[in-house]
Design an enzyme around this catalytic site. Sequence first.
Site, mmCIF file in Angstrom:
data_model
loop_
_atom_site.group_PDB
_atom_site.id
_atom_site.type_symbol
_atom_site.label_atom_id
_atom_site.label_comp_id
_atom_site.label_asym_id
_atom_site.label_seq_id
_atom_site.Cartn_x
_atom_site.Cartn_y
_atom_site.Cartn_z
ATOM 1 N N ASP A 1 -1.734 -0.522 5.952
ATOM 2 C CA ASP A 1 -2.059 0.045 7.262
ATOM 3 C C ASP A 1 -3.556 0.143 7.540
ATOM 4 O O ASP A 1 -3.964 0.256 8.688
ATOM 5 C CB ASP A 1 -1.465 1.457 7.385
ATOM 6 C CG ASP A 1 -2.161 2.445 6.464
ATOM 7 O OD1 ASP A 1 -2.210 2.173 5.245
ATOM 8 O OD2 ASP A 1 -2.684 3.455 6.958
ATOM 9 N N ASP B 1 0.871 -1.176 0.000
ATOM 10 C CA ASP B 1 0.000 0.000 0.000
ATOM 11 C C ASP B 1 0.916 1.237 0.000
ATOM 12 O O ASP B 1 2.130 1.121 0.229
ATOM 13 C CB ASP B 1 -0.875 -0.060 1.260
ATOM 14 C CG ASP B 1 -1.607 1.227 1.532
ATOM 15 O OD1 ASP B 1 -2.285 1.725 0.614
ATOM 16 O OD2 ASP B 1 -1.487 1.741 2.664
ATOM 17 N N LEU B 2 0.355 2.409 -0.258
ATOM 18 C CA LEU B 2 1.198 3.607 -0.297
ATOM 19 C C LEU B 2 1.016 4.480 0.974
ATOM 20 O O LEU B 2 1.869 4.472 1.857
ATOM 21 C CB LEU B 2 0.881 4.416 -1.573
ATOM 22 C CG LEU B 2 1.975 5.302 -2.145
ATOM 23 C CD1 LEU B 2 1.546 5.936 -3.450
ATOM 24 C CD2 LEU B 2 2.444 6.379 -1.196
ATOM 25 N N ASP B 3 -0.132 5.167 1.079
ATOM 26 C CA ASP B 3 -0.317 6.106 2.206
ATOM 27 C C ASP B 3 -0.413 5.371 3.541
ATOM 28 O O ASP B 3 -1.226 4.456 3.692
ATOM 29 C CB ASP B 3 -1.581 6.937 1.986
ATOM 30 C CG ASP B 3 -1.431 7.866 0.791
ATOM 31 O OD1 ASP B 3 -1.034 9.008 1.005
ATOM 32 O OD2 ASP B 3 -1.676 7.422 -0.345
HETATM 33 MG MG LIG Z 1 -2.866 3.122 3.495
#
Ligand SMILES: [Mg+2]
Length: 258
Positions: free
Chosen positions: A205, A29-31
């Site tokens: 996350d 995932d990124l953010d």
């Molecule tokens: Mg995320």
Amino acid sequence: MNDLPDERLEVPFQAPPSLDLTRTALFLDLDGTLADIAETPGAVGPVASRTRTLRALSPALDGRLAILSGREVAEIDRILEGSVASVAGLHGLDRRTADGRLDATPPHPALPDARQCLASLAKAERGLLLEDKGTSVALHYRLRPEAGPAVVDCARRLARQTGLILQEGHMVAELRTPGPDKGEALQAFMAEAPFAGATPIMIGDDLTDEDAFAAAIALGGEAILIGLPRRSRSRWRLEDPSALLSWLEASMIAPVAA
Ligand SMILES: [Mg+2]
């Protein structure tokens, strides 16, 4: 995400073992995972050291590296400076394969009405940020957390009325065109070269990552949660994006013996 195992909270999350580069297909995932959460989505930008790590990681994994993000593909490329070829954007609605083909889901016809409704709410409540992603529309309440229940209520009502899918994330409610989620994007990558036959590891996350956690585990792989302990399918956890980047870098310095 109503079917998460309750017992998971009683199991202490552990730091994951070293990454085995020879057999892993890595999904990130990124953010909140590769990048710290910022006050607004636009405030997240490229970081030279992160780009360097990803550029080194992709060949170390023989190309078995993909990003699964809620952002648009172009935004992922902007932030990661095009360092990763395989990318699923908009939680899986758009997917760019390792050989550069783009599979895009067309936007749902009810999106303009939903966008207008969320825009009027954003206008009435200061601090709400509307993000239009074409096939989905998101209302962020990070700068005004007390407006969260009203935002979610409104998005829930719109989802019921229109058939759009409500995707709740951290301080954001998003209405998206029905279509593949992150779990299905992971499965699609795993059915193709160069991912097929490897063991998937999904790292994320947020609640939106749980579908991909489930998909990775179902394919004999693992899930790693980034951030504070919470109900999750993951049994491994790293503290924050910088801990993740250190773990990835360490795996390249001292590869696990095949
Ligand atoms: Mg995320």
